[in-house]
Structures are given as structure tokens and as C-alpha cells.
Design a protein around this motif. Structure first.
Motif, PDB file in Angstrom:
ATOM      1  N   LYS A 151       1.017  -1.199  -0.175  1.00 20.26           N
ATOM      2  CA  LYS A 151      -0.167  -0.071   0.143  1.00 20.26           C
ATOM      3  C   LYS A 151       0.898   1.298   0.059  1.00 20.26           C
ATOM      4  O   LYS A 151       2.223   1.194   0.379  1.00 20.26           O
ATOM      5  CB  LYS A 151      -0.905   0.025   1.253  1.00 20.26           C
ATOM      6  CG  LYS A 151      -0.246   0.039   2.452  1.00 20.26           C
ATOM      7  CD  LYS A 151      -1.221  -0.165   3.799  1.00 20.26           C
ATOM      8  CE  LYS A 151      -0.438  -0.412   4.953  1.00 20.26           C
ATOM      9  NZ  LYS A 151      -1.620  -0.661   5.826  1.00 20.26           N
ATOM     10  N   CYS A 152       0.327   2.305  -0.401  1.00 26.36           N
ATOM     11  CA  CYS A 152       0.977   3.657  -0.576  1.00 26.36           C
ATOM     12  C   CYS A 152       1.627   4.158   0.983  1.00 26.36           C
ATOM     13  O   CYS A 152       0.586   4.082   1.722  1.00 26.36           O
ATOM     14  CB  CYS A 152       0.240   4.725  -1.014  1.00 26.36           C
ATOM     15  SG  CYS A 152       0.902   6.222  -1.033  1.00 26.36           S
ATOM     16  N   LEU A 173      -2.226  -0.913  -3.214  1.00 28.68           N
ATOM     17  CA  LEU A 173      -1.634  -0.785  -4.889  1.00 28.68           C
ATOM     18  C   LEU A 173      -1.463  -2.149  -5.336  1.00 28.68           C
ATOM     19  O   LEU A 173      -1.722  -3.174  -4.742  1.00 28.68           O
ATOM     20  CB  LEU A 173      -0.025  -0.680  -4.592  1.00 28.68           C
ATOM     21  CG  LEU A 173       0.095   0.760  -3.875  1.00 28.68           C
ATOM     22  CD1 LEU A 173       1.629   1.110  -3.640  1.00 28.68           C
ATOM     23  CD2 LEU A 173      -0.544   2.195  -4.644  1.00 28.68           C
ATOM     24  N   HIS A 180       2.975   0.908  -9.381  1.00 32.47           N
ATOM     25  CA  HIS A 180       3.071   2.137  -8.250  1.00 32.47           C
ATOM     26  C   HIS A 180       4.743   2.201  -8.762  1.00 32.47           C
ATOM     27  O   HIS A 180       5.376   1.880  -9.404  1.00 32.47           O
ATOM     28  CB  HIS A 180       2.915   1.581  -6.932  1.00 32.47           C
ATOM     29  CG  HIS A 180       3.757   0.132  -6.648  1.00 32.47           C
ATOM     30  ND1 HIS A 180       5.377   0.459  -6.278  1.00 32.47           N
ATOM     31  CD2 HIS A 180       3.599  -1.054  -6.857  1.00 32.47           C
ATOM     32  CE1 HIS A 180       5.734  -1.019  -5.727  1.00 32.47           C
ATOM     33  NE2 HIS A 180       4.834  -1.854  -6.436  1.00 32.47           N
ATOM     34  N   CYS A 190       1.918   5.292  -4.378  1.00 28.78           N
ATOM     35  CA  CYS A 190       0.863   5.431  -5.512  1.00 28.78           C
ATOM     36  C   CYS A 190       1.632   6.476  -6.569  1.00 28.78           C
ATOM     37  O   CYS A 190       2.252   7.301  -6.010  1.00 28.78           O
ATOM     38  CB  CYS A 190      -0.606   5.688  -5.116  1.00 28.78           C
ATOM     39  SG  CYS A 190      -0.647   7.356  -4.454  1.00 28.78           S
TER      40      CYS A 190
END
Length: 87
Positions: free
Chosen positions: A31-32, A39, A44, A53
Motif C-alpha cells: 500500500k502507499c 496498490l 506504483h 501510488c
């Protein structure tokens, strides 16, 4: 061979891994780092070995464009050093 997640450091087993940019992640760990958005693998950007992101990456590390430029000064409101020398 079991890989280790670069985010949490725990082992990532074959059935649960998401491989992106040469690293194995847990699905919930990919994840960001800024906005925490999930993501998809390969979609990404990375900075300092952390996923972001594309929006957050450009906002934090991308080119600034005109936002980072110095504002132009109006010649009527300020005198330049050259004008002082010419006097």
C-alpha cells in the motif's frame, strides 16, 4: 524459498505473495506509504525502497513545475542591485 516482506519483515509464502518491482509483499502490506491506498503489483512507484501510488509519488518527489519557482519581482516595487550600481 520463502521471501520476506520489505514492509513488515515477516515471511511471505507462495500462496499469499504479491511480487512487485523485484520484491515479495503481503497483499495488505503493498500500500502507499503516504495515503495508505492498496496498490496493484507493478502499478506504483518506489522511493527509498518504499511503495507509493503514482499521485503521492509525484506530489512528494516529482518535478515541482512552476509551484517551486521563485516569484518574479516587479521592477517598480523593488530596485535591483544593478540599478544601485548605475546610480
Amino acid at each position: 524459498m520463502v521471501g520476506y516482506c520489505p514492509i513488515c519483515g515477516k515471511p511471505v509464502y507462495f500462496g499469499e505473495k504479491r511480487r512487485s518491482l523485484g520484491r515479495d509483499y503481503h497483499p495488505l502490506c503493498l500500500k502507499c506509504q503516504q495515503c495508505k491506498r492498496q496498490l496493484t503489483a507493478g502499478q506504483h512507484a518506489e522511493y527509498d525502497e518504499k511503495p507509493f501510488c503514482t499521485y503521492c509519488y509525484m506530489k512528494l518527489f516529482g518535478p515541482r513545475g512552476k509551484k517551486g519557482a521563485m516569484p518574479l519581482q516587479n521592477s517598480a516595487s523593488s530596485s535591483s542591485p544593478r540599478a544601485e550600481v548605475d546610480k
